[in-house]
Design an enzyme around this catalytic site. Structure first.
Site, PDB file in Angstrom:
ATOM      1  CG  HIS A   5      39.797 -14.335  27.886  1.00 23.32           C
ATOM      2  ND1 HIS A   5      39.452 -15.661  27.751  1.00 23.32           N
ATOM      3  CD2 HIS A   5      39.645 -14.037  29.205  1.00 23.32           C
ATOM      4  CE1 HIS A   5      39.127 -16.144  28.943  1.00 23.32           C
ATOM      5  NE2 HIS A   5      39.238 -15.182  29.837  1.00 23.32           N
ATOM      6  CD  GLU A   7      39.692 -23.983  38.568  1.00 19.61           C
ATOM      7  OE1 GLU A   7      40.416 -22.990  38.385  1.00 19.61           O
ATOM      8  OE2 GLU A   7      39.057 -24.545  37.664  1.00 19.61           O
ATOM      9  CG  HIS A  11      35.996 -18.345  31.596  1.00 18.98           C
ATOM     10  ND1 HIS A  11      35.270 -17.428  32.320  1.00 18.98           N
ATOM     11  CD2 HIS A  11      37.215 -17.782  31.410  1.00 18.98           C
ATOM     12  CE1 HIS A  11      36.028 -16.360  32.564  1.00 18.98           C
ATOM     13  NE2 HIS A  11      37.219 -16.556  32.024  1.00 18.98           N
ATOM     14  CG  ASN A  37      36.787 -21.840  35.197  1.00 20.36           C
ATOM     15  OD1 ASN A  37      37.661 -21.019  34.924  1.00 20.36           O
ATOM     16  ND2 ASN A  37      37.043 -22.980  35.817  1.00 20.36           N
ATOM     17  CD  GLU A  85      37.581 -12.607  32.848  1.00 14.82           C
ATOM     18  OE1 GLU A  85      36.885 -13.207  33.686  1.00 14.82           O
ATOM     19  OE2 GLU A  85      38.193 -13.191  31.915  1.00 14.82           O
ATOM     20  CG  HIS A 138      37.674 -21.492  27.375  1.00 14.55           C
ATOM     21  ND1 HIS A 138      37.819 -22.160  28.564  1.00 14.55           N
ATOM     22  CD2 HIS A 138      38.332 -20.318  27.523  1.00 14.55           C
ATOM     23  CE1 HIS A 138      38.539 -21.421  29.400  1.00 14.55           C
ATOM     24  NE2 HIS A 138      38.852 -20.299  28.794  1.00 14.55           N
ATOM     25  CE  LYS A 184      41.652 -15.104  40.420  1.00 18.29           C
ATOM     26  NZ  LYS A 184      42.280 -15.074  39.114  1.00 18.29           N
TER      27      LYS A 184
HETATM   28  N1  LIG Z   1      46.292 -16.451  35.614  1.00 20.37           N
HETATM   29  C1  LIG Z   1      45.001 -16.194  35.689  1.00 20.37           C
HETATM   30  O1  LIG Z   1      44.357 -16.432  36.716  1.00 20.37           O
HETATM   31  C2  LIG Z   1      44.340 -15.587  34.506  1.00 20.37           C
HETATM   32  C3  LIG Z   1      43.039 -15.097  34.631  1.00 20.37           C
HETATM   33  C4  LIG Z   1      42.465 -14.478  33.517  1.00 20.37           C
HETATM   34  C5  LIG Z   1      43.176 -14.380  32.333  1.00 20.37           C
HETATM   35  N2  LIG Z   1      44.443 -14.886  32.254  1.00 20.37           N
HETATM   36  C6  LIG Z   1      45.224 -14.778  31.013  1.00 20.37           C
HETATM   37  O2  LIG Z   1      45.415 -13.408  30.721  1.00 20.37           O
HETATM   38  C7  LIG Z   1      45.585 -13.243  29.330  1.00 20.37           C
HETATM   39  C8  LIG Z   1      44.758 -12.073  28.882  1.00 20.37           C
HETATM   40  O3  LIG Z   1      45.208 -10.916  29.538  1.00 20.37           O
HETATM   41  P1  LIG Z   1      44.964  -9.459  28.945  1.00 20.37           P
HETATM   42  O4  LIG Z   1      43.535  -9.316  28.590  1.00 20.37           O
HETATM   43  O5  LIG Z   1      45.581  -8.512  29.878  1.00 20.37           O
HETATM   44  O6  LIG Z   1      45.725  -9.549  27.537  1.00 20.37           O
HETATM   45  P2  LIG Z   1      47.194  -9.066  27.070  1.00 20.37           P
HETATM   46  O7  LIG Z   1      48.192  -9.335  28.094  1.00 20.37           O
HETATM   47  O8  LIG Z   1      47.382  -9.631  25.720  1.00 20.37           O
HETATM   48  O9  LIG Z   1      47.012  -7.485  26.945  1.00 20.37           O
HETATM   49  C9  LIG Z   1      46.110  -6.970  25.990  1.00 20.37           C
HETATM   50  C10 LIG Z   1      46.791  -5.904  25.115  1.00 20.37           C
HETATM   51  O10 LIG Z   1      46.925  -4.695  25.863  1.00 20.37           O
HETATM   52  C11 LIG Z   1      48.275  -4.241  25.782  1.00 20.37           C
HETATM   53  N3  LIG Z   1      48.505  -3.446  26.980  1.00 20.37           N
HETATM   54  C12 LIG Z   1      48.867  -3.877  28.205  1.00 20.37           C
HETATM   55  N4  LIG Z   1      48.863  -2.857  29.066  1.00 20.37           N
HETATM   56  C13 LIG Z   1      48.504  -1.760  28.376  1.00 20.37           C
HETATM   57  C14 LIG Z   1      48.315  -0.399  28.713  1.00 20.37           C
HETATM   58  N5  LIG Z   1      48.441   0.026  29.970  1.00 20.37           N
HETATM   59  N6  LIG Z   1      47.970   0.478  27.726  1.00 20.37           N
HETATM   60  C15 LIG Z   1      47.774   0.039  26.456  1.00 20.37           C
HETATM   61  N7  LIG Z   1      47.919  -1.239  26.079  1.00 20.37           N
HETATM   62  C16 LIG Z   1      48.277  -2.121  27.033  1.00 20.37           C
HETATM   63  C17 LIG Z   1      49.072  -5.497  25.626  1.00 20.37           C
HETATM   64  O11 LIG Z   1      50.351  -5.239  25.124  1.00 20.37           O
HETATM   65  C18 LIG Z   1      48.175  -6.276  24.670  1.00 20.37           C
HETATM   66  O12 LIG Z   1      48.381  -5.819  23.348  1.00 20.37           O
HETATM   67  C19 LIG Z   1      45.193 -14.555  28.681  1.00 20.37           C
HETATM   68  O13 LIG Z   1      46.352 -15.222  28.265  1.00 20.37           O
HETATM   69  C20 LIG Z   1      44.517 -15.329  29.808  1.00 20.37           C
HETATM   70  O14 LIG Z   1      44.688 -16.707  29.698  1.00 20.37           O
HETATM   71  C21 LIG Z   1      45.020 -15.482  33.314  1.00 20.37           C
HETATM   72 ZN   LIG Z   2      38.778 -15.103  31.912  1.00 21.27          ZN
END
Ligand SMILES: NC(=O)c1ccc[n+]([C@@H]2O[C@H](COP(=O)([O-])OP(=O)(O)OC[C@H]3O[C@@H](n4cnc5c(N)ncnc54)[C@H](O)[C@@H]3O)[C@@H](O)[C@H]2O)c1
Ligand SMILES: [Zn+2]
Length: 351
Positions: A252, A224, A235, A232, A176, A239, A214
């Site tokens: 992801h 958006e 993406h 995106n 990202e 996706h 961002k």
């Molecule tokens: N709102 C937005 O603009 C936006 C943008 C991008 C992604 N997202 C969303 O974000 C989500 C993905 O986020 P993610 O990649 O953080 O996934 P996640 O929240 O599932 O975290 C990934 C894993 O890391 C673990 N974890 C978290 N912090 C940790 C740490 N410090 N040490 C060890 N493990 C840790 C979590 O428990 C999980 O198992 C998706 O649902 C996606 O749709 C939202």
């Molecule tokens: Zn993304």
């Protein structure tokens, strides 16, 4: 007869994004911290040692994207009622993007909207998900289809939380970061080519650059309508890959990495971007062990799946294609044959 209701208003939803050691956070009212068992086990004590509030409640939901659903939201709201939170209470989302998206959404719903803070603990959530106010959940029709724009009051990004992050999750966040650089920030991309994020203070600098990029985009196009859609990039393809592999093969960010390679190939095919620039992007992604290819089983099925993506209005597919590093085109006029030609190059190709 017509009665007009005039609600023109100026809303100031500005907020600070702090990058650095988590400072002391004080709050007059009640605070609920939303987290999961993994993050709580690793880092909750650190957060609680910095939090000074009247009453603090911890709400824990299971770890995983599969829990980013209505049931969890209902559970979180119920706990907020149990704890008698009111309109002046604060919710803190403490975890990765899943917690961030659900914390923000719960805060947007409770009492028609209360304040919340983002304290992201994954690299992906520090550089992307915690900034910009998109909140929401998944349902059986797809990812993030239900939600609200609800900006946090502040974001606290402490890179120290990343010390416990598994390396694959780290790579997913890097994808990202690369996305931000390729879409909007050429000098930052050149910096990424020359510096390793695993060394010295480089990561903190990259987080800052990604967040600045961002934030700049969100300021111009919060909801958006245009520009923000450029984020995106990768993406549209990603996706479909996530869907085809039932969210179990790639993280992801990993599928976004493959998606960016595919988008670049399409951009080269349409003559927008040079092969040399596409190779430079691939080289940066490769350094973080990100997957760069995906064996498409059925090109026609993969192509049709674009139309199920919510970002594709009706019968067109929107692609975010780099024109060069730092500049992208949002287009829905690429003809089907050109897209399928690019997809066929991936058919059966292992990563
Ligand atoms: N709102 C937005 O603009 C936006 C943008 C991008 C992604 N997202 C969303 O974000 C989500 C993905 O986020 P993610 O990649 O953080 O996934 P996640 O929240 O599932 O975290 C990934 C894993 O890391 C673990 N974890 C978290 N912090 C940790 C740490 N410090 N040490 C060890 N493990 C840790 C979590 O428990 C999980 O198992 C998706 O649902 C996606 O749709 C939202
Ligand atoms: Zn993304």
């Amino acid at each position: 007869m017509t009665i007009n209701i005039n609600l023109k208003r100026v809303v100031d939803d500005s907020y600070p994004i702090h990058i650095g050691p988590l400072p002391e956070i004080t709050y007059e009212g009640k605070v609920a911290v939303l987290t999961n068992p993994k993050v709580a086990g690793l880092h909750l004590q650190t957060l609680l040692s910095r939090l000074k509030a009247k009453e603090v409640y911890i709400i824990t939901i299971p770890d995983g994207e599969q829990y980013k659903n209505w049931e969890s939201i209902e559970f979180v709201l119920e706990r907020m009622f149990d704890h008698r939170l009111n309109r002046h209470s604060l919710l803190i989302a403490f975890g990765g993007g899943v917690i961030g998206d659900m914390g923000g959404f719960s805060a947007s719903l409770y009492n028609r909207g209360i304040d919340f803070l983002q304290i992201p603990t994954t690299l992906l959530s520090q550089v992307d998900a915690s900034v910009g106010g998109k909140t929401g959940i998944n349902n059986r029709f797809g990812k993030n289809l239900i939600g609200a724009f609800h900006q946090p009051r502040a974001v606290y990004i402490d890179p120290a939380f990343l010390a416990t992050l598994p390396s694959r999750e780290f790579g997913a966040g890097v994808a990202e970061i690369v996305k931000m650089a390729v879409t909007f920030n050429a000098p930052f991309f050149e910096w990424l080519e020359q510096n390793d994020l695993r060394e010295g203070d480089n990561l903190a600098y990259a987080i800052q650059k990604a967040v600045e990029t961002k934030a700049g985009v969100v300021e111009k196009d919060e909801k958006e309508h245009g520009l923000r859609a450029a984020l995106n990039y990768g993406h549209t393809f990603g996706h479909v890959i996530e869907n085809e592999t039932r969210y179990s093969t790639y993280l992801h960010g990993e599928s976004v990495a493959i998606g960016m390679v595919m988008a670049n190939d399409l951009a080269c095919e349409t003559g927008l971007m040079s092969r040399e620039e596409a190779a430079r992007i691939k080289a940066v992604l490769a350094r973080y062990d990100l997957p760069l290819s995906y064996p498409i089983g059925d090109v026609e099925r993969f192509y049709q799946a674009f139309f199920l993506d919510k970002k594709s209005a009706d019968s067109t597919v929107t692609f975010i294609l780099p024109k060069s590093i730092g500049s992208v085109e949002i287009t829905d006029t690429v003809d089907a044959n050109t897209v399928k030609k690019t997809l066929s190059k991936f058919a059966g190709r292992a990563s």
